[in-house]
Design an enzyme around this catalytic site. Sequence first.
Site, mmCIF file in Angstrom:
data_model
loop_
_atom_site.group_PDB
_atom_site.id
_atom_site.type_symbol
_atom_site.label_atom_id
_atom_site.label_comp_id
_atom_site.label_asym_id
_atom_site.label_seq_id
_atom_site.Cartn_x
_atom_site.Cartn_y
_atom_site.Cartn_z
ATOM 1 N N GLY A 105 0.844 -1.188 0.000
ATOM 2 C CA GLY A 105 0.000 0.000 0.000
ATOM 3 C C GLY A 105 0.882 1.242 0.000
ATOM 4 O O GLY A 105 1.421 1.592 -1.037
ATOM 5 N N SER A 129 6.514 -4.495 -2.139
ATOM 6 C CA SER A 129 6.007 -3.208 -2.591
ATOM 7 C C SER A 129 6.238 -2.175 -1.478
ATOM 8 O O SER A 129 7.377 -2.025 -1.025
ATOM 9 C CB SER A 129 4.534 -3.355 -2.977
ATOM 10 O OG SER A 129 4.067 -2.229 -3.678
ATOM 11 N N TRP A 130 5.189 -1.475 -1.017
ATOM 12 C CA TRP A 130 5.391 -0.581 0.125
ATOM 13 C C TRP A 130 5.952 -1.351 1.312
ATOM 14 O O TRP A 130 6.732 -0.808 2.121
ATOM 15 C CB TRP A 130 4.086 0.111 0.527
ATOM 16 C CG TRP A 130 4.129 0.601 1.943
ATOM 17 C CD1 TRP A 130 3.538 0.033 3.029
ATOM 18 C CD2 TRP A 130 4.867 1.726 2.436
ATOM 19 N NE1 TRP A 130 3.854 0.743 4.178
ATOM 20 C CE2 TRP A 130 4.678 1.787 3.838
ATOM 21 C CE3 TRP A 130 5.680 2.693 1.834
ATOM 22 C CZ2 TRP A 130 5.245 2.770 4.644
ATOM 23 C CZ3 TRP A 130 6.262 3.676 2.637
ATOM 24 C CH2 TRP A 130 6.038 3.702 4.015
ATOM 25 N N ASP A 164 7.253 -5.674 -13.894
ATOM 26 C CA ASP A 164 6.563 -4.924 -12.841
ATOM 27 C C ASP A 164 6.499 -3.457 -13.278
ATOM 28 O O ASP A 164 7.537 -2.805 -13.417
ATOM 29 C CB ASP A 164 7.349 -5.059 -11.529
ATOM 30 C CG ASP A 164 6.633 -4.454 -10.333
ATOM 31 O OD1 ASP A 164 5.760 -3.592 -10.531
ATOM 32 O OD2 ASP A 164 6.971 -4.840 -9.197
ATOM 33 N N HIS A 214 3.948 -7.314 -10.857
ATOM 34 C CA HIS A 214 4.170 -6.793 -9.512
ATOM 35 C C HIS A 214 3.662 -7.709 -8.398
ATOM 36 O O HIS A 214 4.231 -7.731 -7.308
ATOM 37 C CB HIS A 214 3.463 -5.431 -9.397
ATOM 38 C CG HIS A 214 3.622 -4.774 -8.066
ATOM 39 N ND1 HIS A 214 4.856 -4.338 -7.592
ATOM 40 C CD2 HIS A 214 2.709 -4.459 -7.094
ATOM 41 C CE1 HIS A 214 4.696 -3.787 -6.396
ATOM 42 N NE2 HIS A 214 3.415 -3.853 -6.065
#
Length: 313
Positions: A40, A107-108, A264, A292
């Site tokens: 996120g 990711s985040w 990605d 991703h």
Amino acid sequence: MYPPIEPFKTGFLKVSDIHNLYYELVGNPQGTPVIFLHGGPGGGCDPKDRCFFNPEKYKIILLDQRGAGKSTPIASLEENTTWDLVKDCEKLREHLEVDKWHVFGGSWGSTLSLAYAQSHPDRVKSLVLRGIFTLRKSELRFFYQEGTSMLFPEAWDDFIAPIPQAERKDMLLAYHAQLNSADEETCAKAAKAWTRWEMWTSKLHVDAAQVAMAENDKFALAFSRIENHYFINEGWMRDGQLLEKQSIDKIRHIPCIIVQGRYDVVCPATTAYDLKKVWPESTLHIVPDAGHSSREPGIAKLLVSATDKFSDF
């Protein structure tokens, strides 16, 4: 991935006067601790996130970050920064009486994993990172302004639709205004459009079920508002701070496996490659047929392989 499994314990940890964070413990209560840091920010955890780890060997700890998932208050931006989340991880570690743990994030979650490890290198046994994101201006510009837009033009049209033509030169700023609008309809429409954009572009082959997640009002609002809040504020970090030599030197001794999809377009492979260049001791796997998402077969297989490797460490 390992079979679905239910938590043996769930709870809430009060980390401020405002925020109560949901966490769950899964697997072996006596196993080696690992914390899963979701993406996120604002994404929250999913039951499938439990399945990257051998439940016989790991004590799996999942945490919904501030404003996300089951944590309260939902979609709150107050007292919600990168460094608040780093402190939350430490508070949870102390609450659970964990000395050292493995850290897993995509990711985040990879951003937060790096920020946490660089703040508390003596508490991290290993790092497993996926879809590397370091919040540099160039990374944000590629996904939210010009880059991914050239590969997904139809989805990009949907993304820019809520924004007046004159405001499209800075999509992050334009969305910030709408996602924090006093008009609930404006806010809801922007939240869904923002979330659809990321869901649409997250896999090599577009997943209709994932795109449909954007229609969940509660999820879309938390996901979009918190992401935009972090990105507008550049993570409360210097541009490229997580990749600076002085930052990497703090964690150079920690075993690290990086898994990155070649295609990605949310967190392009150049960032994972840049991390490998400044941290040659780490191991980088680039999956040739993936985007991703951690759910793509080639990525999931390597992530499980990585956690299996560290399970007795």
